[in-house]
Motif scaffolding. Structure first.
Motif, mmCIF file in Angstrom:
data_model
loop_
_atom_site.group_PDB
_atom_site.id
_atom_site.type_symbol
_atom_site.label_atom_id
_atom_site.label_comp_id
_atom_site.label_asym_id
_atom_site.label_seq_id
_atom_site.Cartn_x
_atom_site.Cartn_y
_atom_site.Cartn_z
ATOM 1 N N ASP A 210 128.148 10.980 65.537
ATOM 2 C CA ASP A 210 128.036 11.295 66.964
ATOM 3 C C ASP A 210 129.384 10.953 67.610
ATOM 4 N N ARG B 9 132.701 21.782 66.664
ATOM 5 C CA ARG B 9 131.597 21.180 65.917
ATOM 6 C C ARG B 9 131.491 21.816 64.521
ATOM 7 N N SER C 279 127.419 15.770 66.076
ATOM 8 C CA SER C 279 127.284 15.885 67.527
ATOM 9 C C SER C 279 128.645 15.592 68.171
#
Ligand SMILES: [Zn+2]
Length: 206
Positions: free
Chosen positions: A97, A115, A130
């Protein structure tokens, strides 16, 4: 199965006239990020999160900024080393993340591409990557880009992975497979058995 977590942080100042690369993605923008390498703060923070998760030091341990060899280096090289270190320690990534903090450029329009690029570099499914973006409200960080990354790792299930590798490997007999496998993954998951001892040099590639 055991799990480990790692935290990575990086920041670089914007500089006119140099290419902007974030998350391995070349971005069309009048300013890039100043750094000894290509200044890719997201890949640097991911690298540090991965190395930190297996207590293998940080990016400066492996790539000291004093070494001219890394001037202008592609940061995917640093990430690759971190991936090798976690494999050597017997771990694989569960998910990462990331938070990027900068005024410009706007990340939202390029977030999907970024991403995808990061997932590709880490050989992860998209759902396990993420990337969030924030503007640095009230922080007086106009000329600086900041990245924070958390990475979760899990130990590799040796019997299962061994079977999979055995099935996929194109080698003549089991003895050879054992040899190949041993070089890939530590049998004991003992991270202190890593060949390279971190010096805990906290210099970054700025
Ligand atoms: Zn950096």
């Amino acid at each position: 199965m055991s799990m480990r977590i790692g935290l990575g942080f990086d920041s670089h100042a914007f500089k006119p006239g140099v290419p902007l690369v974030i998350g391995g993605l070349k971005i069309d923008h009048p300013e890039g990020l100043a750094g000894h390498s290509d200044g890719d703060l997201l890949l640097h923070a991911i690298t540090d999160a991965l190395l930190g998760a297996v207590s293998a030091g940080d990016i400066g341990t492996f790539f000291p900024p004093s070494d001219p060899k890394w001037k202008g280096a592609d940061s995917t090289v640093f990430l690759q080393t971190a991936l090798e270190e976690i494999a050597l320690a017997g771990y694989k990534i569960v998910n990462i993340d990331c938070v990027l903090i900068m005024h410009r450029p706007k990340i939202v329009p390029i977030a999907a591409d970024m991403r995808e690029r990061v997932a590709d570099l880490l050989s992860l499914d998209l759902k396990n990557v993420s990337i969030k973006a924030k503007t640095p409200e009230g922080l007086n960080h106009d000329g600086t880009a900041v990245a924070h990354v958390v990475a979760l790792l899990e130990s590799i299930d040796l019997p299962e992975e061994h079977k999979k590798l055995t099935a996929e490997a194109d080698v003549p007999d089991e003895a050879d497979i054992d040899g190949v496998f041993t070089t890939l993954i530590s049998k004991t998951h003992d991270i202190t058995a890593l060949g390279r001892k971190p010096a805990f040099d906290t210099d970054d590639l700025t």
